[in-house]
Design an enzyme around this catalytic site. Structure first.
Site, PDB file in Angstrom:
ATOM      1  N   SER A 523       0.846  -1.181   0.000  1.00 19.10           N
ATOM      2  CA  SER A 523       0.000   0.000   0.000  1.00 19.10           C
ATOM      3  C   SER A 523       0.889   1.242   0.000  1.00 19.10           C
ATOM      4  O   SER A 523       1.667   1.433  -0.930  1.00 19.10           O
ATOM      5  CB  SER A 523      -0.964  -0.043   1.190  1.00 19.10           C
ATOM      6  OG  SER A 523      -2.020   0.856   1.012  1.00 19.10           O
ATOM      7  N   HIS A 636      -7.556  -5.677  -1.174  1.00 17.91           N
ATOM      8  CA  HIS A 636      -6.427  -5.007  -0.527  1.00 17.91           C
ATOM      9  C   HIS A 636      -5.977  -5.725   0.737  1.00 17.91           C
ATOM     10  O   HIS A 636      -4.862  -5.502   1.211  1.00 17.91           O
ATOM     11  CB  HIS A 636      -6.816  -3.561  -0.211  1.00 17.91           C
ATOM     12  CG  HIS A 636      -5.661  -2.632  -0.023  1.00 17.91           C
ATOM     13  ND1 HIS A 636      -4.755  -2.333  -1.025  1.00 17.91           N
ATOM     14  CD2 HIS A 636      -5.251  -1.916   1.059  1.00 17.91           C
ATOM     15  CE1 HIS A 636      -3.854  -1.475  -0.575  1.00 17.91           C
ATOM     16  NE2 HIS A 636      -4.130  -1.211   0.682  1.00 17.91           N
TER      17      HIS A 636
END
Length: 665
Positions: A523, A636
């Site tokens: 990320s 994610h």
């Protein structure tokens, strides 16, 4: 004597997790969720167990394949919980002293959470409801043909949930007597994010963001408000003044005030969360203990769980509220006096208390992890800070493994800022031996590495690598200035902090070989990995995970891109194109000489896979050493809660890339 072995990625299949401790209001008992990988390895199973506070008695309470969210009735006789039923989750209930679980809701789109009424006669359930379904939330699904999807809102997708389904999250009142009547108590073009019963059961408070004169599109607002709804006539009253971003709402036990965990966005998305008190009979909302430079809430990073944290909980006398705080690498429970007389940190040690509950006698039940343990339950005796261990769910597997214990240190940067860091030495490092090292960078960046178990780190240590990690500026745990520094400066001071961290470790630890370094992160950590390899050749190999490479396209493709980019990079594509490109790692791709592995989930809507694709194509076009690994169906949260087989493959790819590209002695 049995020789212990190195940990492997496949050991994930044997790991167990404990979570969601629900403490009986009348007995020395706690219900909790026990989770493990299914026998087929196609996913996870979870059921609810019951354990006494002396740890002597424990039994399996439910038999479902995916049971979660246990909650006691006010009299302690019943336990309600969520169970997967068909394609949705519904609320089930069973007598604690024996009996079969009974389904008590049949909501069309299932239940995402629930709370008992104070008198135990009803449940308040959060469920998705489409326009026109308010009068019949329990209707059956009808088979429909595929239809084109039309969107008219900017927030039309969300990581983990997918594309918007034209439903809103609302509150449904479910009676537990007679015919189990259901009644929608909220409706409209908004989503309820948090809610709480008034102690007398006459009203409910809920948090949402609605359109206003100041912001006609609620999707563009980071501001929330609290409303109360009277259950007798469903009359609604706005309680706050549209000045806060509100994460949690609770009534104080005497019903006189609302307690909010919120921030005023004075530092944008990097603003510290505070306790706010709002008198219900008039008066202003007041931030308490604002002089304490401490983040309230759970900001810790772990690859053992996706999402953690408990709502504020009150002492039996109502004068104290217990909340989690993230501070200097640990997540602890702190007790705040509601009269403003003081705060003290209740838990001790270097650890991550990821959830907690308060027992009827004032003791705390902790779900806690540390660098050598993924998590277990403990009882904290408030009077003398003595703890009793209740569970040891990974004992069998852990008895086989040799793990590396991180060493914590503090160093000063060139501008005299103190940073906390850690090093995990290779598990089998010999005296006088030099080892390659991998720099790990956390996501967020408003997050915090700390004193908790990281499977990825242990696997690298088992493979012969020292693991270096820190909380550079931009992360939580060290005050408001620390976390706010990175806004508008991605790739600036944060990059310098990380490079100075590596310099410090090389100088302070003789075991680290400066000619054999790797770097990885996910990320924001993936962004920084991409940035690093475009700005220095000091690393022999890199792995970028669920990363950002191009802020210009990120603005429009990420589920948070339109507000995150404006807040953190402080620009948008039509006014600040050059600024967004200047902070984009893709702009520096010609300078990348480090072999780079790109890992990305196919269904990642937070950092969409096109971010990895752009970087991969550019690197291949330039003849660089790179490889792209795509994980089907993964969002994610792949590293924390994704398909177990994909998590194992991901870990193997990371270790193998470093083994292949960082030379060994």
């Amino acid at each position: 004597m049995t020789t212990k072995r190195m940990i492997t990625p496949e050991d994930l299949y044997r790991m167990k997790w404990v979570s969601e401790p629900a403490v009986s209001p009348v007995q020395d008992l706690t219900a909790y969720v026990y989770k493990e990988v299914s026998e087929s390895r196609e996913g996870y199973t979870s059921h609810i167990r019951l354990i006494s506070h002396d740890g002597v008695e424990e039994r399996v309470l439910t038999q479902g394949e995916q049971d979660s969210s246990p909650a006691w009735s006010p009299d302690g006789s019943q336990l309600a919980f969520l169970r997967k039923s068909g394609s949705n989750r519904q609320v089930f209930m069973l007598p604690v002293n024996g009996g079969e679980a009974e389904c008590v809701t049949s909501l069309k789109h299932g239940a995402s959470s629930f709370q008992w009424s104070p008198d135990g006669t009803a449940l308040l359930v959060k469920s998705q409801i489409a326009s026109g379904e308010e009068d019949d939330p329990a209707a059956d699904d009808q088979v429909k043909l595929p239809e084109a999807q039309v969107f008219n809102r900017i927030k039309y997708k969300s990581d983990g949930s997918g594309l918007w389904n034209n439903r809103r999250s609302h509150l449904v009142l479910v009676s537990l007597s007679g015919t189990r009547e259901t009644r929608c108590i909220t409706s409209g073009d908004f989503d309820v994010t948090d809610y709480a019963w008034a102690p007398d059961g006459s009203s409910v408070a809920y948090v949402t963001s609605v359109s206003s004169e100041a912001c006609r599109d609620a999707d563009l607002s980071r501001i929330d408000d609290v409303f109360t709804v009277q259950l007798q006539d469903l009359s609604t009253q706005k309680m706050t003044d549209s000045s806060l971003s509100i994460h949690s709402v609770s009534f104080t036990p005497d019903g006189s005030q609302l307690l909010l965990l919120a921030d005023d966005l004075s530092c944008g998305l990097a603003t510290l969360t505070r306790i706010h008190l709002l008198p219900l009979q008039g008066g202003s909302c007041t931030a308490m203990y604002s002089e304490l430079d401490i983040q309230i809430g759970h900001s810790g990073v772990s690859d053992m769980r996706a999402g953690a944290g408990s709502k504020p909980q009150f002492s039996t006398d109502g004068g104290t509220v217990f909340v989690q705080i993230s501070h200097q690498g640990s997540v602890h429970v702190a007790a705040y006096q509601l009269d403003g007389s003081g705060m003290n940190v209740v838990t001790t040690g270097e650890r991550e208390v990821y959830e907690f509950g308060v027992a009827h006698d004032g003791r705390l039940i902790l779900a806690s992890a540390d660098p050598l343990h993924p998590g277990d339950l403990y009882v904290l005796q408030n009077s003398h800070s003595e703890e009793i261990s209740l569970t040891n769910v990974n004992n069998e597997l852990w008895s086989e493994l040799q793990l590396s214990l991180p060493e914590s240190f503090t160093f000063k940067t060139q501008d005299e800022w103190s940073l906390q860091g850690w090093i995990m030495k290779p598990t089998h490092l010999k005296e006088g031996q030099k080892a390659p090292a991998v720099l790990e960078i956390h996501g967020g960046p408003q997050a915090m590495y700390g004193h908790t178990f990281m499977l990825e780190f242990q696997l690298l240590a088992a493979a012969g690598y020292a693991v270096i990690y820190s909380n550079p500026r931009g992360g939580h745990g060290y005050g408001q200035v620390h976390v706010n520094t990175v806004r508008g400066d991605y790739g600036g001071r944060d990059y310098q902090d990380l490079m100075e961290l590596v310099d410090y470790v090389i100088e302070a630890y003789d075991c680290v070989d400066p000619s054999r370094l790797g770097v990885t992160g996910g990320s924001y950590g993936g962004f920084m990995t991409n940035w690093i390899v475009g700005h220095t050749d000091r690393f022999q190999a890199a792995v970028t995970q669920r990363s950002i490479s191009n802020w210009i396209s990120f603005y429009g493709v990420s589920d948070i891109g339109y507000f995150f980019t404006e807040d953190m990079i402080q620009g948008n594509p039509w006014q600040d194109l050059s600024k967004l490109w200047e902070h984009s790692p893709l702009a520096y791709v010609q300078h990348v000489n480090t072999p780079l592995l790109i890992l990305h989930g196919e269904q990642d809507l937070r950092c969409p896979i096109e971010q990895g694709e752009q970087l991969f194509i550019a690197l291949k076009r330039l003849g660089k050493t790179t490889s792209l690994v795509r994980f089907p169906g993964a969002d994610h949260n792949l590293s924390r809660s994704g398909h177990p087989a994909l998590r194992v493959q991901r870990l193997s790819h990371i270790v193998n890339w470093f083994v292949t590209h960082i030379k060994q002695e």
